[in-house]
Every structure is written in C-alpha cells, then in structure tokens.
Design an enzyme around this catalytic site. Structure first.
Site, PDB file in Angstrom:
ATOM      1  CD  GLU A  36      -2.596  -1.009   2.684  1.00 51.97           C
ATOM      2  OE1 GLU A  36      -2.666   0.049   3.337  1.00 51.97           O
ATOM      3  OE2 GLU A  36      -3.013  -2.104   3.097  1.00 51.97           O
ATOM      4  CG  ASP A  40      -0.137   6.901  -1.133  1.00 50.99           C
ATOM      5  OD1 ASP A  40      -1.230   7.311  -1.556  1.00 50.99           O
ATOM      6  OD2 ASP A  40       0.659   7.615  -0.482  1.00 50.99           O
ATOM      7  CG  ASP A 109      -5.666   0.873   2.654  1.00 51.45           C
ATOM      8  OD1 ASP A 109      -5.514   2.045   2.250  1.00 51.45           O
ATOM      9  OD2 ASP A 109      -5.881   0.581   3.851  1.00 51.45           O
ATOM     10  CD  GLU A 112      -3.247   3.824  -1.595  1.00 49.20           C
ATOM     11  OE1 GLU A 112      -3.524   5.038  -1.676  1.00 49.20           O
ATOM     12  OE2 GLU A 112      -2.984   3.271  -0.502  1.00 49.20           O
TER      13      GLU A 112
END
Length: 170
Positions: A36, A40, A109, A112
């Site tokens: 994640e 991101d 999440d 990502e």
C-alpha cells in the site's frame, strides 16, 4: 488466469505478488500494508505526471487539487468496484463477518497494493500503463481547472486577494 489479472490486463510472473496485494492484515502476517505504501507513492507519481502533461495551463496549487481527486479514497473505491476487488480479497474471519470486503478503506488500500504489486512484478513503464488504464475514468472526468474543486470559502478569499480587497471577518 486470476480474474483480477484479467481485469487489470496484466498477468503476474510471480503470483505471490498478486496474493500479497490481495491479503489484508487480518488474514495473514504476509499482508499488503507495505505494498500500500509503495502503491500510494506510485499512484501519486503516475497521476501527477499525467495531470502535469494534460493540463499545461493549470498552476501548481490547482495541479495538487486535481491530483487529490484521483488519489482520494472515493476514487480508489470506484476503481476497486470496477475490478470487483472485494470478491477477491483475503480477509480474516472478523473482517469477513463485518463486511470488510465492502469497507472503503480496505478497498482503496488494496488498489494501491495492486499498483505496487504490478510494479514489483514488472517495471515502471508497465506499472504506469496498467495504472493509467485503471484510473482512466477518473482522469477523463477531471475538470480543465481545479477551481470547481475549491470550497466556497477558498474561492471567495482568492477572489478578494486577487483584487487587493480585504478578507472577510468570520
């Protein structure tokens, strides 16, 4: 081929990358949280470059607001739903019982984490291509400027400041 691979248009060379991306911390110690983090950063970079290249007249502050509409949880949940990601998440029994597969934060999440998994399994150009395809509806929907994205208070303050007028008292 895993249904997520088909939806992504990408086949993992190492299926463990996909498994890890789909695994919530409630399911296993080998979960997707580190992915994640990386996903991101990749999403921010990829969307920033696209917005920079496709909105040449937009100033920096507005570029930031445009990017924020792409990387926010609501947008990522839309991506997750298009992928039917919730159906493929590996969740612990508690998360399964409480609807974790539909929880916005878990879905966002996982998107990502998927982006990072593609990157680790391939390379940056491939990850960029897959990511841009994933977020294409959100990118197309972006306004040409970020002004409509500003809250009314900010719009008023900028209007007054731009004309050398005093700010209102609140």
């Amino acid at each position: 081929m895993h249904p997520i691979e088909k939806a992504l248009g990408y086949t993992f060379r190492d299926p463990d990358h996909l498994t890890r991306a789909l695994t919530h911390r409630s399911h296993s110690a080998k979960h997707n949280e580190r992915l994640e983090y990386l996903g991101d950063a990749l999403l921010e970079t990829i969307s920033s470059i696209w917005i920079y290249n496709n909105r040449p007249a937009v100033p920096e502050g507005d570029l930031t607001r445009l990017r924020a509409t792409i990387v926010k949880e609501d947008s990522l949940v839309g991506v997750a739903r298009r992928l039917n990601l919730g159906e493929h998440l590996r969740l612990g029994s508690g998360e399964l019982k409480t609807g974790g597969a539909r929880r916005a934060s878990i879905l966002a999440d996982a998107v990502e984490a998927l982006i990072a998994a593609v990157y680790l399994d391939s390379d940056y150009p491939t990850c960029e291509s897959v990511t841009l395809a994933l977020i294409a509806p959100e990118l197309v929907a972006l306004p040409q400027t970020a002004t409509p994205l500003k809250d009314p208070k900010t719009q008023l303050q900028e209007h007054l400041q731009g004309r050398g007028l005093p700010l209102p008292d609140y």
